[in-house]
Design a protein around this motif. Sequence first.
Motif, short mmCIF file in Angstrom:
data_model
loop_
_atom_site.label_atom_id
_atom_site.label_comp_id
_atom_site.label_asym_id
_atom_site.label_seq_id
_atom_site.Cartn_x
_atom_site.Cartn_y
_atom_site.Cartn_z
N LEU A 49 43.11 32.15 30.81
CA LEU A 49 43.49 32.19 32.15
C LEU A 49 42.83 33.34 32.84
O LEU A 49 42.58 33.31 34.04
CB LEU A 49 44.93 32.48 32.56
N GLU A 50 42.35 34.60 32.28
CA GLU A 50 41.78 35.50 32.82
C GLU A 50 40.69 35.09 33.85
O GLU A 50 40.65 35.67 34.85
CB GLU A 50 41.14 36.71 31.89
N ALA A 51 39.83 34.36 33.57
CA ALA A 51 38.54 33.98 34.43
C ALA A 51 39.15 33.20 35.84
O ALA A 51 38.53 33.47 36.75
CB ALA A 51 37.67 33.00 33.66
N SER A 52 40.13 32.80 35.69
CA SER A 52 40.93 32.14 36.98
C SER A 52 41.69 32.88 37.83
O SER A 52 41.91 32.86 38.67
CB SER A 52 41.91 30.92 36.61
N LEU A 53 42.10 34.06 37.13
CA LEU A 53 42.97 34.92 37.99
C LEU A 53 42.44 35.54 39.38
O LEU A 53 43.21 35.52 40.35
CB LEU A 53 43.19 36.52 37.28
N ALA A 104 45.80 44.30 28.64
CA ALA A 104 46.77 44.33 29.81
C ALA A 104 46.33 44.90 30.94
O ALA A 104 46.61 44.50 32.12
CB ALA A 104 48.13 44.88 29.19
N THR A 105 45.88 46.24 30.75
CA THR A 105 45.36 47.23 31.84
C THR A 105 44.16 46.57 32.52
O THR A 105 44.21 46.36 33.94
CB THR A 105 44.64 48.45 31.30
N ARG A 106 43.33 45.82 31.77
CA ARG A 106 42.33 44.90 32.47
C ARG A 106 42.78 43.84 33.40
O ARG A 106 42.27 43.52 34.59
CB ARG A 106 41.22 44.31 31.59
N ILE A 107 43.73 43.20 33.09
CA ILE A 107 44.39 41.89 33.60
C ILE A 107 45.23 42.54 34.87
O ILE A 107 45.08 41.97 36.24
CB ILE A 107 45.63 41.50 32.79
N ASP A 136 44.31 42.30 39.57
CA ASP A 136 45.58 42.14 40.74
C ASP A 136 46.50 41.31 40.23
O ASP A 136 47.27 40.49 40.90
CB ASP A 136 45.03 41.45 41.92
N ALA A 137 46.74 41.40 38.96
CA ALA A 137 48.13 40.73 38.33
C ALA A 137 49.21 41.72 38.97
O ALA A 137 48.92 42.85 38.95
CB ALA A 137 48.10 40.50 36.98
#
Length: 201
Positions: free
Chosen positions: A58-62, A86-89, A93-94
């Motif tokens: 999902l990361e690419a869609s965030l 987790a920090t990258r996510i 902007d999560a």
Amino acid sequence: MADDHPIFREGLARLIQRYQPEADVDQAATIEEVLTLAGAGPVSNTFILDLMFATGNLEASLPDLRRSFSRTSIIIVSMVNDLDTATRIMNADADGFICKSLPPHEIVAAVAAVRGGDAVLQLEASGLPANEADTSLAGLTQRQLDVLLLLSRRLSNKEIGLELDISPFTARIHVSVVLKALGVTTRAGAAAKAIARGVCQ
């Protein structure tokens, strides 16, 4: 809510609705379903999403999800417990990153905190059982515990006053005392602590 493991997804949906009975939870099993559901009907106020799906990450869609839904809380609930990931996510902007291995009551508390406006990154359990009241809770009066229970249901001071047959001003005083006793600065923080300790069960 999106997860390609139906048992976990259904279980978490039931937990969310137990604490937020008014919540309308739509479920998806793929990233594609997430995007389709997100674009249909009224704008969701919260996305609770797994990170890894059988069809991809999902990361690419965030970034696109955040651009399209700037006011929606995006919470990742994943088996990934790597701090760098987790920090990258979170930097993408999560609003929250929660590990699936947490006890259910702590997952719900973290979700409640994000929905209340806090940014949450929690990879490890606190170690406290759901029904253990800490010293700050033990120091509250029954009326203050009643206020905390209503806070956890996201009631306003006016609504708390109506429920307890007290004035909104008195309700506001009780809320201030509860926040100070719990060592938090927001109503969301108090609600999250109440959920984590089982006060609102």
